[in-house]
Design a protein around this motif. Sequence first.
Motif, short mmCIF file in Angstrom:
data_model
loop_
_atom_site.label_atom_id
_atom_site.label_comp_id
_atom_site.label_asym_id
_atom_site.label_seq_id
_atom_site.Cartn_x
_atom_site.Cartn_y
_atom_site.Cartn_z
N PHE A 33 45.27 45.71 13.17
CA PHE A 33 46.19 45.24 12.14
C PHE A 33 47.14 46.33 11.66
O PHE A 33 48.30 46.05 11.34
CB PHE A 33 45.42 44.66 10.95
CG PHE A 33 44.77 43.35 11.25
CD1 PHE A 33 45.52 42.27 11.68
CD2 PHE A 33 43.41 43.19 11.11
CE1 PHE A 33 44.93 41.05 11.97
CE2 PHE A 33 42.79 41.98 11.39
CZ PHE A 33 43.56 40.91 11.83
N SER A 34 46.67 47.58 11.60
CA SER A 34 47.56 48.65 11.16
C SER A 34 48.70 48.86 12.15
O SER A 34 49.83 49.17 11.76
CB SER A 34 46.77 49.96 10.99
OG SER A 34 45.85 49.85 9.92
N VAL A 35 48.41 48.67 13.44
CA VAL A 35 49.47 48.77 14.45
C VAL A 35 50.46 47.63 14.29
O VAL A 35 51.69 47.81 14.42
CB VAL A 35 48.86 48.78 15.86
CG1 VAL A 35 49.95 48.73 16.93
CG2 VAL A 35 47.99 50.01 16.06
N GLN A 36 49.96 46.42 13.99
CA GLN A 36 50.84 45.29 13.74
C GLN A 36 51.72 45.53 12.51
O GLN A 36 52.90 45.17 12.49
CB GLN A 36 50.02 44.02 13.57
CG GLN A 36 49.42 43.47 14.85
CD GLN A 36 48.71 42.16 14.63
OE1 GLN A 36 47.66 42.10 14.00
NE2 GLN A 36 49.29 41.09 15.13
N GLN A 37 51.11 46.13 11.48
CA GLN A 37 51.91 46.47 10.30
C GLN A 37 53.02 47.44 10.67
O GLN A 37 54.18 47.26 10.27
CB GLN A 37 51.01 47.11 9.23
CG GLN A 37 50.08 46.16 8.51
CD GLN A 37 49.18 46.90 7.54
OE1 GLN A 37 48.16 47.45 7.91
NE2 GLN A 37 49.58 46.92 6.28
N VAL A 67 48.84 48.92 -0.18
CA VAL A 67 50.03 49.16 0.63
C VAL A 67 50.52 47.87 1.28
O VAL A 67 51.73 47.60 1.32
CB VAL A 67 49.73 50.23 1.70
CG1 VAL A 67 50.87 50.32 2.72
CG2 VAL A 67 49.51 51.58 1.05
N GLU A 68 49.60 47.05 1.78
CA GLU A 68 50.00 45.80 2.42
C GLU A 68 50.63 44.84 1.41
O GLU A 68 51.62 44.16 1.72
CB GLU A 68 48.80 45.15 3.10
CG GLU A 68 49.03 43.74 3.63
CD GLU A 68 50.14 43.65 4.67
OE1 GLU A 68 50.59 42.51 4.95
OE2 GLU A 68 50.57 44.69 5.20
N TYR A 70 41.76 43.12 3.73
CA TYR A 70 41.46 44.52 3.46
C TYR A 70 40.58 44.66 2.21
O TYR A 70 39.67 45.48 2.16
CB TYR A 70 42.75 45.31 3.27
CG TYR A 70 43.45 45.68 4.56
CD1 TYR A 70 42.74 45.86 5.75
CD2 TYR A 70 44.83 45.89 4.60
CE1 TYR A 70 43.37 46.22 6.92
CE2 TYR A 70 45.47 46.25 5.78
CZ TYR A 70 44.74 46.41 6.93
OH TYR A 70 45.37 46.76 8.10
N MET A 71 40.89 43.87 1.19
CA MET A 71 40.08 43.94 -0.03
C MET A 71 38.66 43.46 0.23
O MET A 71 37.70 44.00 -0.34
CB MET A 71 40.73 43.10 -1.13
CG MET A 71 40.06 43.27 -2.50
SD MET A 71 39.96 45.00 -3.05
CE MET A 71 41.71 45.40 -3.18
N LEU A 72 38.51 42.46 1.09
CA LEU A 72 37.17 42.01 1.48
C LEU A 72 36.40 43.14 2.15
O LEU A 72 35.22 43.37 1.84
CB LEU A 72 37.28 40.81 2.42
CG LEU A 72 35.96 40.32 3.05
CD1 LEU A 72 35.02 39.80 1.98
CD2 LEU A 72 36.23 39.24 4.09
N LEU A 73 37.06 43.87 3.04
CA LEU A 73 36.41 45.01 3.69
C LEU A 73 36.05 46.09 2.68
O LEU A 73 35.01 46.75 2.80
CB LEU A 73 37.31 45.59 4.77
CG LEU A 73 37.47 44.77 6.06
CD1 LEU A 73 38.44 45.45 7.01
CD2 LEU A 73 36.12 44.57 6.74
#
Length: 330
Positions: free
Chosen positions: A127-131, A208-209, A309-312
């Motif tokens: 997901f960070s790469v997609q961002q 950040v997201e 991300y918050m779930l993680l």
Amino acid sequence: MIWIQENLGWNWGFKISVVTLSVALCIFSMGFPVYRYKRPGGSPLIRIFKVLASAIANRKASLPEAENTQIYGEKRNHDKFRFLNKALMGESVASTEVEETKTFIGLLPIFASTIMMNCCLAQLMTFSVQQGNIMNRSLNSFKIPTQSLSVFPLSIMLTSIPIYEYFVRMFRSKNNHHPGILNVFQPLRRIGLGLALASGSMAAAAVVEAKRREAANDDVVLSVFWLGWQYLLLGVSDMLTLGGMLEFFYSEAPDTMRSMSTALSWCSTAMGYFISSVLVTISNSVSGHFGKEWLGRSDLNHTRLDLFYMLLCILNFINLLNYIFWARRY
């Protein structure tokens, strides 16, 4: 390499890879005359299964009877997993094999507590790469390839290792009379700090997201360097956790099980990546029942990656509490 593939073609990338790996193989082969060879002493898994099978077969035996079957030395795990002492009723089971099994089983809760942290690392490759792909990747006239973003956590981890070693040496030289300060650098505490940073990194990633999505709604594209916070925290977290795991498993495992015990570190990484995929599926399934799937679209501007991300972050915090429980018991 990625820049070459994007600008000169994939053929050049494959050719360079073949040449590089061939040189590396030649260098490795040159060391054959000086390598130390050691004949394996048998699979430790077989010994573990043998102890477990014997303990189950003799489960009705009394513990005093089992413990008196063989001379039983004073071991650090003498009072732990005493039910395994029943395996001593078997003729082919030695007390050292029982102790090995006890020690290995005692390492498993620590191993299991590190898997969730590796779920966070999986996000850096996905997901960070997609961002980063939909953020501003320009650095002056150079455009950073999206696939190269994974270099950031690796660079941070490699950079943080010598910095960490420097502080360890400095504290050891100045605090020889205060050993309590050096306890901070013990493997279990380093692992705990790494797990805490993993939870913090996911909180930073969620913020950040959310900011990126809000800016995208206003037709503003944020710089890809905003992702640096999660890369920084997870890079340091990986250094502390992985380094602590390798040192802990190697130092605590019996001599005959050190190879297998240190391999638990890499098993944790692999399982974390698999569980990450499971969490994505579960998150989409549950959120879909209450409206719209969090990660159900290819366009991140129309997803709720910040909630994932918050779930993680929450799961990693709960996992940290679980780790503290097992580490204190150990």
